[in-house]
Design a protein around this motif. Structure first.
Motif, PDB file in Angstrom:
ATOM      1  N   GLY A 201       9.093   8.366 -18.590  1.00 37.45           N
ATOM      2  CA  GLY A 201       8.726   9.630 -17.966  1.00 37.45           C
ATOM      3  C   GLY A 201       8.660   9.534 -16.459  1.00 37.45           C
ATOM      4  N   THR A 202       8.712   8.315 -15.919  1.00 35.62           N
ATOM      5  CA  THR A 202       8.765   8.128 -14.474  1.00 35.62           C
ATOM      6  C   THR A 202      10.075   7.440 -14.125  1.00 35.62           C
ATOM      7  N   THR A 203      10.713   7.882 -13.054  1.00 38.27           N
ATOM      8  CA  THR A 203      12.005   7.322 -12.673  1.00 38.27           C
ATOM      9  C   THR A 203      11.862   6.221 -11.635  1.00 38.27           C
ATOM     10  N   SER A 204      10.735   6.208 -10.935  1.00 39.39           N
ATOM     11  CA  SER A 204      10.529   5.190  -9.913  1.00 39.39           C
ATOM     12  C   SER A 204       9.074   5.200  -9.481  1.00 39.39           C
ATOM     13  N   PHE A 205       8.688   4.141  -8.809  1.00 35.30           N
ATOM     14  CA  PHE A 205       7.373   4.081  -8.176  1.00 35.30           C
ATOM     15  C   PHE A 205       7.476   4.705  -6.791  1.00 35.30           C
ATOM     16  N   THR A 206       6.566   5.640  -6.458  1.00 28.82           N
ATOM     17  CA  THR A 206       6.611   6.304  -5.160  1.00 28.82           C
ATOM     18  C   THR A 206       5.755   5.555  -4.149  1.00 28.82           C
ATOM     19  N   GLN A 207       4.452   5.552  -4.365  1.00 29.18           N
ATOM     20  CA  GLN A 207       3.538   4.846  -3.472  1.00 29.18           C
ATOM     21  C   GLN A 207       2.147   4.830  -4.094  1.00 29.18           C
ATOM     22  N   HIS A 208       1.303   3.952  -3.576  1.00 26.95           N
ATOM     23  CA  HIS A 208      -0.072   3.917  -4.064  1.00 26.95           C
ATOM     24  C   HIS A 208      -0.893   5.050  -3.443  1.00 26.95           C
ATOM     25  N   VAL A 209      -0.891   5.153  -2.128  1.00 22.00           N
ATOM     26  CA  VAL A 209      -1.724   6.155  -1.443  1.00 22.00           C
ATOM     27  C   VAL A 209      -0.917   6.823  -0.331  1.00 22.00           C
ATOM     28  N   LYS A 210      -0.980   8.147  -0.296  1.00 20.81           N
ATOM     29  CA  LYS A 210      -0.357   8.926   0.773  1.00 20.81           C
ATOM     30  C   LYS A 210      -1.415   9.818   1.414  1.00 20.81           C
ATOM     31  N   ILE A 211      -1.648   9.628   2.715  1.00 19.26           N
ATOM     32  CA  ILE A 211      -2.662  10.394   3.440  1.00 19.26           C
ATOM     33  C   ILE A 211      -1.969  11.144   4.575  1.00 19.26           C
ATOM     34  N   LYS A 212      -2.115  12.455   4.584  1.00 17.19           N
ATOM     35  CA  LYS A 212      -1.417  13.281   5.575  1.00 17.19           C
ATOM     36  C   LYS A 212      -2.434  13.976   6.481  1.00 17.19           C
ATOM     37  N   GLN A 213      -2.521  13.528   7.723  1.00 20.06           N
ATOM     38  CA  GLN A 213      -3.387  14.169   8.715  1.00 20.06           C
ATOM     39  C   GLN A 213      -4.828  14.317   8.204  1.00 20.06           C
ATOM     40  N   VAL A 214      -5.327  13.250   7.663  1.00 27.78           N
ATOM     41  CA  VAL A 214      -6.729  13.169   7.246  1.00 27.78           C
ATOM     42  C   VAL A 214      -7.338  12.009   8.019  1.00 27.78           C
ATOM     43  N   TYR A 215      -8.462  12.242   8.659  1.00 31.01           N
ATOM     44  CA  TYR A 215      -8.984  11.279   9.618  1.00 31.01           C
ATOM     45  C   TYR A 215     -10.138  10.445   9.040  1.00 31.01           C
ATOM     46  N   ASN A 216     -10.127   9.154   9.419  1.00 34.21           N
ATOM     47  CA  ASN A 216     -11.248   8.247   9.160  1.00 34.21           C
ATOM     48  C   ASN A 216     -11.559   8.060   7.675  1.00 34.21           C
ATOM     49  N   ILE A 217     -10.514   7.802   6.898  1.00 32.99           N
ATOM     50  CA  ILE A 217     -10.708   7.410   5.504  1.00 32.99           C
ATOM     51  C   ILE A 217     -10.980   5.911   5.470  1.00 32.99           C
ATOM     52  N   HIS A 218     -12.048   5.491   4.820  1.00 36.20           N
ATOM     53  CA  HIS A 218     -12.439   4.086   4.797  1.00 36.20           C
ATOM     54  C   HIS A 218     -11.884   3.392   3.548  1.00 36.20           C
ATOM     55  N   PHE A 219     -11.244   2.226   3.764  1.00 34.18           N
ATOM     56  CA  PHE A 219     -10.804   1.345   2.687  1.00 34.18           C
ATOM     57  C   PHE A 219     -11.483  -0.008   2.896  1.00 34.18           C
ATOM     58  N   GLY A 220     -12.116  -0.538   1.868  1.00 39.23           N
ATOM     59  CA  GLY A 220     -12.768  -1.829   1.972  1.00 39.23           C
ATOM     60  C   GLY A 220     -12.603  -2.642   0.710  1.00 39.23           C
ATOM     61  N   GLY A 221     -12.081  -3.853   0.841  1.00 40.08           N
ATOM     62  CA  GLY A 221     -11.966  -4.755  -0.305  1.00 40.08           C
ATOM     63  C   GLY A 221     -11.037  -4.263  -1.394  1.00 40.08           C
ATOM     64  N   CYS A 222     -10.022  -3.474  -1.039  1.00 35.15           N
ATOM     65  CA  CYS A 222      -9.075  -2.948  -2.030  1.00 35.15           C
ATOM     66  C   CYS A 222      -7.873  -3.885  -2.182  1.00 35.15           C
ATOM     67  N   THR A 223      -7.245  -3.839  -3.336  1.00 36.81           N
ATOM     68  CA  THR A 223      -6.070  -4.655  -3.626  1.00 36.81           C
ATOM     69  C   THR A 223      -4.897  -3.744  -3.972  1.00 36.81           C
ATOM     70  N   PHE A 224      -3.756  -3.993  -3.331  1.00 37.31           N
ATOM     71  CA  PHE A 224      -2.537  -3.238  -3.600  1.00 37.31           C
ATOM     72  C   PHE A 224      -1.463  -4.199  -4.087  1.00 37.31           C
ATOM     73  N   ASN A 225      -0.987  -3.984  -5.309  1.00 41.74           N
ATOM     74  CA  ASN A 225       0.012  -4.885  -5.897  1.00 41.74           C
ATOM     75  C   ASN A 225       1.177  -4.096  -6.468  1.00 41.74           C
ATOM     76  N   ASN A 226       2.374  -4.642  -6.326  1.00 41.64           N
ATOM     77  CA  ASN A 226       3.566  -4.132  -6.998  1.00 41.64           C
ATOM     78  C   ASN A 226       4.269  -5.338  -7.592  1.00 41.64           C
ATOM     79  N   THR A 227       4.107  -5.526  -8.889  1.00 37.99           N
ATOM     80  CA  THR A 227       4.652  -6.714  -9.546  1.00 37.99           C
ATOM     81  C   THR A 227       5.837  -6.378 -10.444  1.00 37.99           C
ATOM     82  N   TYR A 228       6.335  -5.144 -10.364  1.00 39.98           N
ATOM     83  CA  TYR A 228       7.443  -4.728 -11.228  1.00 39.98           C
ATOM     84  C   TYR A 228       8.746  -5.385 -10.764  1.00 39.98           C
TER      85      TYR A 228
END
Length: 228
Positions: A201-228
């Protein structure tokens, strides 16, 4: 004269054991199929009542779900979603994804969460919809796991995003002109984002997170993996 009782041959014993094993496996497969058998989408929408709603038992969801203003939905057990089904959190509504997961009901991806917001208002009170993901709360196999309107709020303290075509998308939001902007209340702490397989049902992986003109979003201790 007494007749000696014939003992079963080793071959017949093994044959009986094989039949018993196959019977048990069949029952397990039937049981498993029943859990994931709901693969159709029913027309219409279920709007939850105002107040606190607890999903404490695993089940299948075949209709779109709306969490209205004044409703707090606590998800405490796995929810299996039919193809394309969404959970929409209206402004003033809150969802707490605490444990288990929200994932597909069959071999087709589901829609994901829709967090409604009002880009013209602050993030105080009931102005915005809110999704909180805690602990082992998991969103899996969605086309877009969490789509956040401008002003909508998503917070994580733990949480896992697994094999979603896109995990999080956040629309523009600012009630002031940069640099005079306040910190956005959305934040991500200790969260795992992982892509391991091209899910049907999915043709491809797009992205984990997309933020458009949103200010000061905090990320701490997160893990991003693409093992496909």
């Amino acid at each position: 004269m007494k007749t000696k009782k014939r003992m079963p041959s080793p071959n017949s014993v093994m044959s009986g054991l094989r039949k018993t094993f196959l019977g048990i496996m069949t029952l397990l497969l039937i049981s498993n199929t029943q859990v994931y058998s709901q693969c159709t989408t029913s027309p219409g929408t279920i709007t939850l009542p105002v107040g606190t709603v607890n999903w404490n038992f695993g089940t299948s969801r075949i209709k779109n779900i709306v969490v209205p203003n004044g409703c707090i939905l606590n998800i405490n057990a796995p929810q299996h979603m039919s193809p394309g089904i969404t959970i929409t959190i209206n402004t003033g509504g809150v969802v707490n994804l605490n444990s288990g997961g929200v994932l597909q009901a069959c071999n087709v991806s589901w829609g994901g969460f829709r967090v409604k917001g009002n880009a013209a208002l602050s993030q105080a009170g009931s102005n915005q919809g809110k999704l909180n993901i805690n602990g082992t709360g998991t969103i899996k196999h969605a086309t877009l796991a969490v789509d956040v309107d401008g002003g909508g709020i998503i917070t994580t303290n733990g949480g896992i995003f697994t094999d979603n075509k896109e995990a999080v998308s956040m629309d523009p939001y600012s009630i002031a002109t940069p640099p005079n902007v306040t910190n956005n209340l959305s934040k991500f702490y200790g969260t795992t984002f992982v892509w391991t397989v091209l899910f049907p049902g999915t043709t491809s992986f797009t992205q984990h997170v997309k933020i458009k003109q949103v200010y000061n979003i905090h990320f701490g201790g997160c893990t991003f993996n693409n093992t496909y």
